[in-house]
Design a protein around this motif. Sequence first.
Motif, PDB file in Angstrom:
ATOM      1  N   ALA A 132       0.798  -1.124   0.115  1.00 13.16           N
ATOM      2  CA  ALA A 132      -0.308  -0.084  -0.085  1.00 13.16           C
ATOM      3  C   ALA A 132       0.828   1.437  -0.079  1.00 13.16           C
ATOM      4  CB  ALA A 132      -0.816   0.078   1.275  1.00 13.16           C
ATOM      5  N   SER A 133       0.328   2.402  -0.362  1.00 14.67           N
ATOM      6  CA  SER A 133       0.858   3.725  -0.287  1.00 14.67           C
ATOM      7  C   SER A 133      -0.057   4.587  -0.080  1.00 14.67           C
ATOM      8  CB  SER A 133       1.489   4.059  -1.630  1.00 14.67           C
ATOM      9  OG  SER A 133       0.841   4.257  -2.493  1.00 14.67           O
ATOM     10  N   GLY A 134       0.127   5.629   0.600  1.00 12.59           N
ATOM     11  CA  GLY A 134      -0.882   6.799   1.052  1.00 12.59           C
ATOM     12  C   GLY A 134      -1.173   7.411  -0.419  1.00 12.59           C
ATOM     13  N   LYS A 135      -0.578   7.585  -1.530  1.00  9.00           N
ATOM     14  CA  LYS A 135      -0.679   8.083  -2.607  1.00  9.00           C
ATOM     15  C   LYS A 135      -0.181   7.475  -4.011  1.00  9.00           C
ATOM     16  CE  LYS A 135       2.749  11.482  -3.986  1.00  9.00           C
ATOM     17  NZ  LYS A 135       3.707  12.369  -4.022  1.00  9.00           N
ATOM     18  N   GLY A 136      -0.756   7.836  -5.092  1.00  4.81           N
ATOM     19  CA  GLY A 136      -0.279   7.193  -6.204  1.00  4.81           C
ATOM     20  C   GLY A 136       1.016   7.472  -6.859  1.00  4.81           C
ATOM     21  N   GLY A 137       1.249   6.739  -7.696  1.00  9.52           N
ATOM     22  CA  GLY A 137       2.679   7.232  -8.386  1.00  9.52           C
ATOM     23  C   GLY A 137       3.871   7.218  -7.631  1.00  9.52           C
ATOM     24  N   VAL A 263       4.830   1.455   0.768  1.00  8.16           N
ATOM     25  CA  VAL A 263       5.857   1.962  -0.133  1.00  8.16           C
ATOM     26  C   VAL A 263       5.757   3.555   0.005  1.00  8.16           C
ATOM     27  CG1 VAL A 263       6.686   2.076  -2.363  1.00  8.16           C
ATOM     28  CG2 VAL A 263       5.493  -0.065  -1.733  1.00  8.16           C
ATOM     29  N   SER A 264       6.840   4.107   0.004  1.00  8.69           N
ATOM     30  CA  SER A 264       7.071   5.565  -0.188  1.00  8.69           C
ATOM     31  C   SER A 264       8.252   6.024  -0.867  1.00  8.69           C
ATOM     32  CB  SER A 264       7.005   6.105   1.613  1.00  8.69           C
ATOM     33  OG  SER A 264       7.192   7.408   1.453  1.00  8.69           O
ATOM     34  N   THR A 265       8.162   7.249  -1.256  1.00  4.70           N
ATOM     35  CA  THR A 265       9.479   7.803  -1.696  1.00  4.70           C
ATOM     36  C   THR A 265       9.928   8.943  -0.880  1.00  4.70           C
ATOM     37  OG1 THR A 265       8.210   9.943  -2.721  1.00  4.70           O
ATOM     38  CG2 THR A 265       8.246   7.819  -4.102  1.00  4.70           C
ATOM     39  N   PRO A 266      10.978   9.396  -1.158  1.00  8.09           N
ATOM     40  CA  PRO A 266      11.751  10.128   0.033  1.00  8.09           C
ATOM     41  C   PRO A 266      11.081  11.471   0.114  1.00  8.09           C
ATOM     42  CG  PRO A 266      13.340   9.265  -1.565  1.00  8.09           C
ATOM     43  CD  PRO A 266      11.944   8.979  -1.955  1.00  8.09           C
ATOM     44  N   GLN A 267      10.352  11.983  -0.767  1.00  9.78           N
ATOM     45  CA  GLN A 267       9.720  13.470  -0.514  1.00  9.78           C
ATOM     46  C   GLN A 267       8.886  13.270   0.756  1.00  9.78           C
ATOM     47  OE1 GLN A 267       9.828  11.654  -3.568  1.00  9.78           O
ATOM     48  NE2 GLN A 267       9.343  13.048  -5.131  1.00  9.78           N
ATOM     49  N   ASP A 268       9.002  14.539   1.523  1.00  7.55           N
ATOM     50  CA  ASP A 268       8.109  14.702   2.808  1.00  7.55           C
ATOM     51  C   ASP A 268       6.851  14.316   2.425  1.00  7.55           C
ATOM     52  OD1 ASP A 268      10.233  17.224   4.211  1.00  7.55           O
ATOM     53  OD2 ASP A 268      10.103  15.098   4.305  1.00  7.55           O
ATOM     54  N   ILE A 269       6.127  15.031   1.410  1.00  5.36           N
ATOM     55  CA  ILE A 269       4.636  14.855   1.005  1.00  5.36           C
ATOM     56  C   ILE A 269       4.279  13.439   1.231  1.00  5.36           C
ATOM     57  CG2 ILE A 269       4.871  15.202  -1.329  1.00  5.36           C
ATOM     58  CD1 ILE A 269       2.249  16.671   1.050  1.00  5.36           C
ATOM     59  N   ALA A 270       5.181  12.719   0.286  1.00  2.32           N
ATOM     60  CA  ALA A 270       4.913  11.242   0.093  1.00  2.32           C
ATOM     61  C   ALA A 270       4.856  10.425   1.490  1.00  2.32           C
ATOM     62  CB  ALA A 270       5.579  10.489  -0.899  1.00  2.32           C
ATOM     63  N   ILE A 272       4.048  12.024   4.346  1.00  2.65           N
ATOM     64  CA  ILE A 272       3.050  12.295   5.136  1.00  2.65           C
ATOM     65  C   ILE A 272       1.849  10.994   4.785  1.00  2.65           C
ATOM     66  CG2 ILE A 272       1.213  13.823   5.670  1.00  2.65           C
ATOM     67  CD1 ILE A 272       3.396  15.936   5.293  1.00  2.65           C
ATOM     68  N   ASP A 273       1.787  10.886   3.440  1.00  2.49           N
ATOM     69  CA  ASP A 273       0.704  10.036   2.985  1.00  2.49           C
ATOM     70  C   ASP A 273       0.949   8.568   3.587  1.00  2.49           C
ATOM     71  OD1 ASP A 273      -1.061  11.413   1.461  1.00  2.49           O
ATOM     72  OD2 ASP A 273       0.465  12.025   0.314  1.00  2.49           O
ATOM     73  N   GLU A 308      21.789  11.340  -4.442  1.00  2.00           N
ATOM     74  CA  GLU A 308      20.518  11.335  -3.667  1.00  2.00           C
ATOM     75  C   GLU A 308      19.839  12.451  -3.759  1.00  2.00           C
ATOM     76  OE1 GLU A 308      22.156  10.148   0.370  1.00  2.00           O
ATOM     77  OE2 GLU A 308      22.637   8.419  -0.683  1.00  2.00           O
ATOM     78  N   ILE A 309      19.057  12.371  -5.214  1.00  2.00           N
ATOM     79  CA  ILE A 309      18.252  13.593  -5.566  1.00  2.00           C
ATOM     80  C   ILE A 309      16.977  14.018  -4.723  1.00  2.00           C
ATOM     81  CG2 ILE A 309      18.808  13.905  -8.061  1.00  2.00           C
ATOM     82  CD1 ILE A 309      17.065  11.745  -8.882  1.00  2.00           C
ATOM     83  N   PHE A 310      16.407  13.238  -3.907  1.00  2.00           N
ATOM     84  CA  PHE A 310      15.283  13.547  -3.165  1.00  2.00           C
ATOM     85  C   PHE A 310      15.605  13.700  -1.700  1.00  2.00           C
ATOM     86  CE2 PHE A 310      12.996  11.376  -6.605  1.00  2.00           C
ATOM     87  CZ  PHE A 310      12.483  12.622  -7.446  1.00  2.00           C
ATOM     88  N   GLY A 311      16.783  13.712  -1.488  1.00  2.00           N
ATOM     89  CA  GLY A 311      17.343  13.742  -0.179  1.00  2.00           C
ATOM     90  C   GLY A 311      16.839  12.306   0.560  1.00  2.00           C
ATOM     91  N   HIS A 312      17.611  11.453   0.467  1.00  2.00           N
ATOM     92  CA  HIS A 312      17.346   9.839   0.561  1.00  2.00           C
ATOM     93  C   HIS A 312      17.324   9.808   2.040  1.00  2.00           C
ATOM     94  CE1 HIS A 312      20.279   6.888   1.804  1.00  2.00           C
ATOM     95  NE2 HIS A 312      19.307   6.132   1.626  1.00  2.00           N
ATOM     96  N   GLY A 313      16.769   8.749   2.694  1.00  2.00           N
ATOM     97  CA  GLY A 313      16.775   8.326   3.691  1.00  2.00           C
ATOM     98  C   GLY A 313      15.600   8.819   4.653  1.00  2.00           C
ATOM     99  N   GLY A 314      14.720   9.409   4.099  1.00  2.90           N
ATOM    100  CA  GLY A 314      13.208   9.904   4.890  1.00  2.90           C
ATOM    101  C   GLY A 314      12.525   8.827   5.400  1.00  2.90           C
ATOM    102  N   ALA A 315      12.469   7.731   4.546  1.00  2.00           N
ATOM    103  CA  ALA A 315      11.488   6.690   4.716  1.00  2.00           C
ATOM    104  C   ALA A 315      12.174   6.060   6.266  1.00  2.00           C
ATOM    105  CB  ALA A 315      11.228   5.815   3.620  1.00  2.00           C
ATOM    106  N   ARG A 316      13.553   5.693   6.011  1.00  2.00           N
ATOM    107  CA  ARG A 316      13.921   4.932   7.135  1.00  2.00           C
ATOM    108  C   ARG A 316      13.748   5.833   8.554  1.00  2.00           C
ATOM    109  NH1 ARG A 316      18.467   1.353   7.522  1.00  2.00           N
ATOM    110  NH2 ARG A 316      18.925   1.441   5.524  1.00  2.00           N
TER     111      ARG A 316
END
Length: 370
Positions: A132-137, A263-270, A272-273, A308-316
């Motif tokens: 699952a993920s909070g948002k699509g894409g 599943v999440s991407t490193p961006q903050d907004i994702a 939050i989702d 690390e283009i999106f500022g990696h490590g956010g999910a960890r």
Amino acid sequence: MARVSEDEVLGALKRVGDPARSGNVVDLGMITGLVVRDGNVMFSIEIEAARAPEMESLRLACEQVVADLPGALSVTAVLTAEAPPAPAAPAPADAASAPAAPPKQAPQFGRHGSPGAQKMELPGINAVVAVASGKGGVGKSTVTVNLAIALHRLGLKVGILDADIYGPSMPRMLGITGQPRSDGDKLETMQGHGIACMSIGFLVDPDQPTIWRGPMVMGALEQLFGDVKWGELDLLLVDMPPGTGDAQLTMAQKVPLKGAIIVSTPQDIALIDARKGLNMFRQTDVPVMGMIENMSYFHCPSCGERAEIFGHGGARATAKELNCDFLGEIPLHISLRETSDAGIPIVASSPDSVEAQAFMTIAEEVKQRL
Ligand SMILES: Nc1ncnc2c1ncn2[C@@H]1O[C@H](COP(=O)(O)OP(=O)(O)O)[C@@H](O)[C@H]1O
Ligand SMILES: [Mg+2]
């Protein structure tokens, strides 16, 4: 044709009034959970449970004004009620006049589940795990398909149920065409890269938009689980529809999930989702197996460097903060998209690549947790 926008949907809904009050459904705050995705529109209409029977016509009216918009492919409106009805009037003392027909249970996707929400039985399947993920894409389908193939390589019998009925991607990603056969009672799964798969994408002509109504969504999902000959599986991965709305919550309540992977991407907004997704499963007592960070870093094929283009490590960090396991990270690489689009996901097409190895590492983690 341009696809319909959120503003256009809200604009159209403003033409629908609540028959019992003055004002339109948008300004009265009745529209929640609006999702507009590639012309497919889904939203909830918040009502009082006591008014449910009379609200079906309002639901239909809302669906109709949106369906009439150019660029709207499908519309699903569901009635939801926050709380049980407060008695509008004192109960009749005269027993003979009561009880009339009980109010129809309209909120098919009731926020807290219908009282009798029973879990489906899926004999032969050892574990069902939602991806699952909070948002699509964010790459949920890409992760699902590669993880499934990676687990298959580790010797497990794996199936995928593509529960994303608005944007099924498994037929394309697994390179499967044609239609499943039926034995008169149940549908046979389709096979690709050793994975047994069922998807609404096999059953619905992609050029013939389907109008889903609220109850049909749940009905379709239940059929994809129950009316399919899954056979013996160690693991059935469910590619969940994006979001954390009532449909997802109902799924989490109805399907006997052993766990969920976020599943999440490193961006903050994702992220939050991702938190929302995680909380949804916790609410429904589904254990969260862990979080995967996708598009985590860019692995440069020519120089071998990590960027690390999106500022990696956010999910960890988020996983740690939320007290949930971190299962691993997947690099961002064009080959992941190209291979999925070609129907031979990277773990099948280049198992020795850095990208495929990232999935193999996560697969080991998942296998351990089964
Ligand atoms: N790690 C990655 N590197 C490059 N492209 C990716 C990666 N993960 C996903 N994509 C691409 O991003 C897009 C969205 O991925 P998808 O798996 O369909 O997301 P979701 O199922 O969450 O909507 C697709 O085009 C996919 O090929
Ligand atoms: Mg998807």
